[in-house]
Design an enzyme around this catalytic site. Structure first.
Site, short mmCIF file in Angstrom:
data_model
loop_
_atom_site.label_atom_id
_atom_site.label_comp_id
_atom_site.label_asym_id
_atom_site.label_seq_id
_atom_site.Cartn_x
_atom_site.Cartn_y
_atom_site.Cartn_z
N CYS A 126 -2.38 10.84 -41.85
CA CYS A 126 -1.21 10.00 -42.13
C CYS A 126 -0.09 10.87 -42.67
O CYS A 126 1.08 10.71 -42.31
CB CYS A 126 -1.58 8.89 -43.11
SG CYS A 126 -2.35 9.49 -44.64
N CYS A 148 0.85 -1.19 0.00
CA CYS A 148 0.00 0.00 0.00
C CYS A 148 0.89 1.24 0.00
O CYS A 148 1.72 1.42 0.89
CB CYS A 148 -0.91 0.03 1.22
SG CYS A 148 -1.83 1.58 1.29
N CYS A 192 -5.06 6.66 -38.32
CA CYS A 192 -6.05 6.53 -39.41
C CYS A 192 -7.43 6.16 -38.84
O CYS A 192 -7.54 5.23 -38.05
CB CYS A 192 -5.62 5.46 -40.39
SG CYS A 192 -6.80 5.20 -41.73
N ASN A 244 0.07 -3.69 -7.00
CA ASN A 244 -0.67 -2.67 -6.27
C ASN A 244 -0.59 -1.39 -7.11
O ASN A 244 -0.10 -1.41 -8.24
CB ASN A 244 -0.05 -2.47 -4.88
CG ASN A 244 -1.08 -1.94 -3.88
OD1 ASN A 244 -1.84 -1.01 -4.21
ND2 ASN A 244 -1.12 -2.51 -2.70
N THR A 245 -1.07 -0.30 -6.58
CA THR A 245 -1.14 0.92 -7.39
C THR A 245 0.24 1.50 -7.68
O THR A 245 1.18 1.31 -6.93
CB THR A 245 -1.99 1.99 -6.69
OG1 THR A 245 -1.50 2.15 -5.36
CG2 THR A 245 -3.44 1.58 -6.64
N CYS A 275 -8.64 12.42 -44.68
CA CYS A 275 -8.42 13.33 -43.55
C CYS A 275 -6.99 13.88 -43.54
O CYS A 275 -6.74 14.94 -42.97
CB CYS A 275 -8.74 12.66 -42.22
SG CYS A 275 -7.53 11.41 -41.73
#
Ligand SMILES: Cc1cc2nc3c(=O)[nH]c(=O)nc-3n(C[C@H](O)[C@H](O)[C@H](O)COP(=O)(O)OP(=O)(O)OC[C@H]3O[C@@H](n4cnc5c(N)ncnc54)[C@H](O)[C@@H]3O)c2cc1C
Ligand SMILES: Cc1cc2nc3c(=O)[nH]c(=O)nc-3n(C[C@H](O)[C@H](O)[C@H](O)COP(=O)(O)O)c2cc1C
Ligand code: SF4
Lengths: 449, 430
Positions: free
Chosen positions: B352, B140, B390, B204-205, B349
């Site tokens: 790339c 902990c 993409c 654990n974290t 768009c």
């Protein structure tokens, strides 16, 4: 019919989380197609990208610098046919694009950002370093406001002369408050006034040559943005004295001023006939429904597909319960005692040859006249320049429709007089009027230096 | 359930009806909560960490903050929560209740002592009141007392000592839970083994700061004007969890059963942990985000996957990816590749183009008129970043090239400055 909504309240816009979620769907296109498709150069590709990278103040600045009525346009632009039509995110077609196949809701993001600026007190616009030249702007519609705001940001002293009691042109006197309400307009006007623009209301220019004379009264340049404020009529016998017969301009502007209560009483539980198939006819028909009319008929001489109104508008009007009477040409007014309108004589039509607008012409069917009973008739077949307006600028060249011809960029045939918006383009869009006003301001700056 | 695949598994000799457990956290805080999780389908629980009531435990308020990315919320979680703030007696009563009502579910007691004697005391109390196993919380990150929580996890001799103490006290299996806030986990895990641990759980974290208030300069969660570097969990920590489990899974010297933890939300996440060696799976943050109900999709998804792949036992999947994880010097560097662009699918768009231009091989030019990329395959670095950005699935794919293929080199801009160059090749002195 039932009034479907509160007449004076418009739909809420996006909140921050919705706007951010929508911006997250943006593909951040290189050389963004939406930006190229905006007639006002509002540059959605840039402001959405800024929002995406948490530069919210920068996004607001981009909008307001490019389009001083950015919030208004976010609400009123038919964006699905402008910026959003070019949106790449929409091109999903048969491919499996992440996200959804809808265009990014550019108009809604734009509105949100401008409102967010108001809420947080962020003011991106500043008056420019003062210059001595004074400029006169005639008309406080979108064209005039945009011209004035741009000039003020460059330090000019600008006075707007406005004929009516309130500024905004069609934004105040044409568009119904449930679509676009006056307090929103006030906020957008406040941004412009803070730049030092003076708006003189109840100040029509009416003298012969009145507009041209301003050049000799201390104004270095004049911008004409007076719009189109006379309704066309299908009948040469049109008469203001016929009670219950409204030109669309009077009907809509009446609803927006102190005549509201009177008109509401006139419409409530009555039968209304609206003539026309364009955006203004839709506005009149929907307003009549929302004012509580019993029945609203929309009379149009061609068929559904030929109506110039946007598809979305047409469907909205149909769903509101307006009865479409297509393929019927009004022939005459039905007039009763005391010059009170009682309806219209209609003649059924069929579509014939294609005319120069690319649409099939309506042809009258012989012996197919009939009478449509109505308590109120509204003519909404188009707006034109006020029949006396050309007297204000007799030296300025006009076309056959009495619209002003711009000779060099936005300058008219008279040096120092510029024009834009509907009085040049004919019935157009808010965003195009904004663009005209902005361009004229830049032309004026060029002209004066 | 969609089919009859049996998800049961043995872990340290204890039978689990499925390998999915609540990990020790607020989601396993009370008997009432755990009972509902069992009803929802979880196979067992690691109860919120017990202590010996020697210091009062008060959670800071507020005690968590979320980590968002754009409009994607909750991709990570930060907390400064302490171990259980309930007294030991109440928790043990809940143990009795759970064992009575859910005899087939596995009850694992997570404990943390503040001294050697406390470890022994807590282990005994847990065993006496029905715990099937123990998990020793060496990890902990929010305990400030020396010799507790992750301070133990970082002081490897204490790991061995406390584990040995517990092992001497009880006969039920003992798991050691490790902190990821170390450079290597093998060494502390071996210390736990040395002390007699039967299994390792991780992670654990991960210590971090999720957000800093840009107006008040106080990081979140803002506890009356202060905050702490503290534990991050949720999706963002999954790669770290997979790393540690895989390294322990590969370690011959360790060869202990592993319980995988860290950002597990879907059956795919769980399967990934299993493939790198975990034979039980523990979950907190995705329950914090979505509730106990996610177990249904974890179970059904995994069962369907196994049915499709003709795999009958979970055990057959444990560690199956481990042989494919090697250090980079084992790679085949000779085989190079580039990309295929299926331009029929392209929506134009241009992303790339942007990324290849600014972060890769300048292999793409842009047809402004048609709004389409033009790929020079010979310049492609096969970094694949264009395929990540993409928006169209499978438009850009990897393409293995024959050994004869050579990539074009990037241009050298400074050729005309050859005479100014101060350089001679490195020469090994020995
Ligand atoms: C009912 C209706 C609905 C519409 N809905 C939309 C919509 O949803 N979206 C959209 O993009 N566009 C819409 N339009 C079109 C849009 O409103 C116009 O294109 C735009 O307002 C044109 O701006 P403008 O500045 O040229 O003129 P206007 O808005 O017409 O403003 C002209 C101003 O000049 C003033 N003026 C006139 N003569 C004088 C004078 N002699 N002296 C002083 N002042 C004078 C007028 O009082 C008025 O205030 C709509 C139009 C109408 C009529
Ligand atoms: C593809 C890639 C290659 C990297 N190569 C190096 C490297 O050669 N040397 C180095 O010091 N860091 C390298 N890094 C680490 C970055 O410099 C940086 O420390 C790290 O990506 C964290 O920063 P960021 O995620 O915020 O970009 C590399 C990172 C990436 C993604
Ligand atoms: S001004 Fe109108 S057309 Fe231009 S980007 Fe905004 S909503 Fe779209």
């Amino acid at each position: 019919m039932q009034c479907s909504k509160n007449f004076h309240e418009m739909e809420l816009g996006f909140d921050l989380s919705k706007a951010v979620a929508e911006a997250d769907r943006c593909l951040l296109c290189y050389d963004a197609p939406c930006s190229k498709a905006c007639p006002g150069d509002t540059d959605p590709g840039t402001f959405i990208r800024k929002l995406r990278f948490k530069n919210i103040t920068g996004a607001i600045r981009t909008i307001k610098k490019n389009n001083v009525l950015g919030g208004t346009c976010g609400i009123l632009c038919p964006s699905e046919n402008l910026c959003e039509k070019a949106c790449t995110a929409k091109l999903k077609s048969e491919f499996n694009i992440l996200g959804s196949d809808n265009a990014i809701a550019i108009g809604k993001i734009q509105r949100f950002l401008v409102e967010h600026g108001w809420e947080t007190g962020f003011k991106p616009l500043k008056p420019g370093k003062p210059r001595k030249e004074k400029i006169a702007v005639i008309g406080s519609g979108p064209a005039g406001l945009s011209c004035a705001a741009t000039l003020a940001q460059h330090g000019f002293k600008v006075t707007i002369f406005e004929a009516r009691a309130k500024p905004g042109g069609v934004l105040y006197y044409g568009i119904m408050p449930y679509r676009f309400n006056k307090s929103f307009l006030d906020k957008e006007l406040e941004d412009i006034k803070e730049l030092g623009v003076k708006i003189k209301c109840n100040t029509p220019i009416k003298e012969h040559k009145g507009i041209e004379k301003l050049l000799k009264q201390g104004f270095s340049s004049v911008f004409i943005g007076i719009g189109l404020w006379q309704s066309k009529s299908f009948h040469e016998k049109f008469d203001k004295e016929i009670s219950g017969l409204y030109p669309s301009v009077d009907y809509l502007s009446g609803i927006c001023d102190q005549r509201f209560k009177t008109i509401e009483q006139q419409i409530k539980d009555k039968t209304v006939a609206v003539i026309g198939g364009g955006a203004v006819a839709m506005e009149c028909a929907e307003a009549s429904v929302n004012l509580g009319a019993k029945d609203v008929y929309l009379v149009y001489r061609r068929s559904y597909l030929q109506m110039p109104a946007e598809k979305k508008e047409k469907i909205r009007i149909l769903d509101a319960g307006v009865h479409f009477i297509l393929l019927n040409q009004p022939i005459d007014y039905l007039i009763g005692q005391n010059k009170k309108i009682q309806g219209l004589q209609l003649n059924r039509t069929l579509l014939g040859k294609v005319d120069k607008t690319g649409r099939q012409n309506p042809e009258l069917i012989p012996k197919a006249k009939w009478n449509l009973k109505a308590d109120i008739v509204i003519e909404a077949i188009g707006n034109k320049p006020d029949s006396n307006s050309y007297k204000l600028y007799p030296s300025v060249k006009l076309n056959d429709k009495k619209l002003i011809i711009n000779e060099k960029n936005t300058m008219t045939s008279v040096k120092g007089i510029f024009a834009g918006g509907d009085i040049v383009q004919g019935p157009s869009l808010v965003v195009k009027a904004v663009q005209d006003g902005k361009n004229a301001a830049l032309d004026i700056i060029n002209y004066l230096s | 359930m969609s089919n009859n695949i049996d998800l049961s598994i043995k872990f340290c000799g204890v039978k689990f009806e499925n390998p999915f457990l609540l990990s020790s956290s607020p989601v396993s805080n009370t008997g009432e909560m755990v009972a509902r999780s069992f009803d929802a389908g979880w196979g067992g629980v690691v109860f919120k960490t017990l202590h010996a009531d020697q210091v009062p435990i008060i959670h800071p308020s507020p005690r968590m903050n979320t980590y968002n990315y754009g409009s994607k919320k909750n991709i990570g979680l930060q907390n400064v929560e302490m171990i259980s703030d309930r007294n030991l007696k109440d928790n043990l009563l809940d143990f009795l209740y759970l064992k009575k009502n859910y005899p087939n579910k596995v009850l694992i007691s997570s404990i943390m002592g503040f001294s050697n004697d406390e470890w022994a005391y807590l282990a005994k109390a847990s065993e006496d009141n029905g715990a099937d196993m123990l998990e020793l919380n060496f990890s902990c990150p929010h305990m400030s007392v020396e010799g507790t929580g992750h301070h133990v996890g970082k002081a490897f001799d204490l790991i061995e000592k406390f584990t040995a103490t517990v092992k001497k006290t009880v006969s039920i299996p003992v798991i050691a839970k490790m902190t990821p806030n170390v450079t290597e986990m093998i060494e502390p895990a071996l210390c736990a083994k040395q002390g007699g641990a039967d299994a390792i759980s991780a992670i654990n974290t991960v210590s971090g700061i999720s957000e800093i208030g840009i107006n008040d300069f106080v990081p979140k969660p803002n506890i009356s004007g202060l905050s702490s570097v503290s534990g991050m969990s949720g999706s963002i920590v999954k790669p770290i969890g997979l790393r540690f489990i895989s390294e322990m899974g590969q370690c011959k010297e360790l060869s202990l059963p592993l319980s995988g933890i860290g950002g597990i939300e879907t059956w795919v996440d769980a399967l990934e942990f299993i493939l790198v060696g975990a034979s039980t799976i523990q979950v907190t943050t995705s329950i914090i985000n979505y509730g106990y109900g996610i177990i249904q999709d974890i179970i059904e998804g995994l069962q369907d996957f196994m049915a499709l792949k003709n795999i009958n036992k979970i055990q057959d999947l444990v560690g199956k990816a481990l042989p494919n994880i090697k250090s980079t010097d084992n790679f085949d560097f000779k085989h190079q590749g580039n990309t295929n662009y299926d331009l029929k699918k392209c929506v134009g768009c241009g992303q790339c183009y942007v990324v290849c231009h600014d972060a890769a091989g300048q292999a793409i030019s842009w047809d402004k008129e048609k709004r389409r990329p033009i790929l020079d395959k010979d310049k492609c670095l096969s970094c694949m970043i264009c395929s990540f950005i993409c928006p169209v699935e499978d438009l850009i794919t990897y393409n293995k090239m024959p050994l004869t293929w050579n990539r074009k080199q990037a241009p050298v801009m400074g050729k005309i400055f050859a005479k100014d160059l101060k350089y001679k090749p490195f020469c090994n002195q020995t």
